[in-house]
Design a protein around this motif. Structure first.
Motif, mmCIF file in Angstrom:
data_model
loop_
_atom_site.group_PDB
_atom_site.id
_atom_site.type_symbol
_atom_site.label_atom_id
_atom_site.label_comp_id
_atom_site.label_asym_id
_atom_site.label_seq_id
_atom_site.Cartn_x
_atom_site.Cartn_y
_atom_site.Cartn_z
ATOM 1 N N ASP A 269 -5.826 -1.401 5.003
ATOM 2 C CA ASP A 269 -5.210 -1.147 3.690
ATOM 3 C C ASP A 269 -4.075 -0.142 3.763
ATOM 4 O O ASP A 269 -3.182 -0.171 2.933
ATOM 5 N N ASP A 270 -4.110 0.796 4.728
ATOM 6 C CA ASP A 270 -3.128 1.874 4.801
ATOM 7 C C ASP A 270 -3.008 2.567 3.449
ATOM 8 O O ASP A 270 -1.932 2.627 2.838
ATOM 9 N N ARG A 285 -1.577 -2.544 7.370
ATOM 10 C CA ARG A 285 -0.820 -2.364 6.125
ATOM 11 C C ARG A 285 -0.530 -3.726 5.517
ATOM 12 O O ARG A 285 0.276 -4.496 6.044
ATOM 13 N N VAL A 318 -0.404 -0.690 11.764
ATOM 14 C CA VAL A 318 0.246 0.613 11.899
ATOM 15 C C VAL A 318 -0.581 1.443 12.883
ATOM 16 O O VAL A 318 -1.705 1.840 12.588
#
Length: 327
Positions: A269-270, A285, A318
């Motif tokens: 989800d970042d 992300r 990420v």
């Protein structure tokens, strides 16, 4: 509009052109019309406009009202993208996700005369209700539905690919097994992440055990982390969201373990602040702003062309400081 036209000394058609930002209006004429609008306090009557254009300029959005990062971020992104496209949204929040409540929400929007409906559908139960309204007006379902019916246009982040990216990253670092702490399996996103994790692990020849069942909370991640510490500690854990990962990090820290030296942790989800976890969290992300734009683009295509193609968005891994080669 006739009053504005008389006050500005122009035609009704010129006022309409100014209101609709038509380019073929001289600047001095546009200014005179805008002054008249301000002096008379003119406001468009959206109901009357809808009768003429057969468009309300409003899109309905059905959501579960979840405060979780993914659904709430999707809702915000849809609203922002709709405004950019000249639309407003009307939101119906479901406290229980079932066919009856979904049907009531869709019927409510039909009564409002919305131009189209977006359904943020993290649960599988909504598909039957959506199918019942397939011919009523354009509708887009935001979900990764395995083998969706032809009548349902879906837009979603590729959850399976996101999980595959995690497994590939950890395998490249040398991990021979990636333990997966899953989200609840009545959520379509969680199911997609399990499928991607399992299939990519098998494709790369990694050991594959059953996923550890979880929910979406940091508390659950903490409890699972404590159990992992007391048992056979894995070298890498893929959590189904960043909150679960946050709980894992706390449990490992309290046990005196160092992430990623002793165990690598990856989330999904970042969320805001993930880069400031200790250590900064490696995560997937989804790109919610782009997702919102894709959703609105898809439903507007359905409005203009009568049909739209399903769309899938590629997530991004990420890489931060929470992953390293195995101990």
């Amino acid at each position: 509009m006739n009053d504005v036209a008389r006050a500005a000394g122009v035609s009704h058609q010129t006022v309409s052109r100014v209101l609709n930002a038509h380019p073929n209006v001289r600047p001095e004429t546009r200014e005179r019309v805008l002054v008249a609008i301000a002096e008379l306090g003119y406001r468009r009557n959206s109901a009357a406009r809808a009768l003429v254009t057969r468009r309300s300029g409003t899109l309905g959005v059905v959501t579960t009202g979840s405060f979780l990062f993914g659904p709430s971020s999707t809702l915000v992104a849809i609203e922002e993208a709709a405004r950019e496209a000249g639309y407003y949204i009307s939101v119906a929040t479901l406290r229980t996700v079932d066919v009856t409540s979904m049907t009531e929400a869709l019927e409510h929007f039909m009564g409002q005369g919305v131009d189209g409906i977006v359904v943020i559908a993290p649960h599988a139960d909504v598909v039957d209700a959506v199918r019942a309204f397939e011919d009523a007006l354009p509708m887009v379902v935001v979900a990764s539905i395995p083998d969706p019916p032809e009548s349902v246009t879906t837009v979603a982040v590729d959850q399976e690919l996101g999980a595959r990216l995690v497994v590939r990253h950890l395998a490249a670092l040398g991990h021979e097994e990636v333990v997966h702490l899953s989200g609840p399996q009545d959520w379509l996103d969680a199911e997609g992440r399990v499928v991607g994790w399992r299939e990519e692990s098998r494709a790369l020849g990694l050991r594959v055990a059953e996923p550890v069942a979880g929910d979406w909370t940091a508390g659950c991640g903490y409890d699972v982390g404590r159990r992992l510490v007391e048992g056979d500690l894995p070298t890498a854990v893929f959590a189904a969201n960043d909150q679960l990962a946050l709980g894992l990090l706390r449990a490992f820290h309290e046990a005196g373990l160092v992430v990623p030296r002793d165990v690598s942790v990856v989330g999904f989800d970042d969320i805001t602040g993930a880069a400031n976890f200790i250590p900064p969290l490696t995560t997937v992300r989804p790109g919610f702003a782009l997702l919102g734009a894709l959703i609105i683009e898809t439903i507007l295509a359905a409005l203009q062309e009568g049909a739209a193609q399903p769309a899938s968005m590629v997530p991004e891994l990420v890489v931060r400081a929470s992953t390293a080669p195995p101990r």
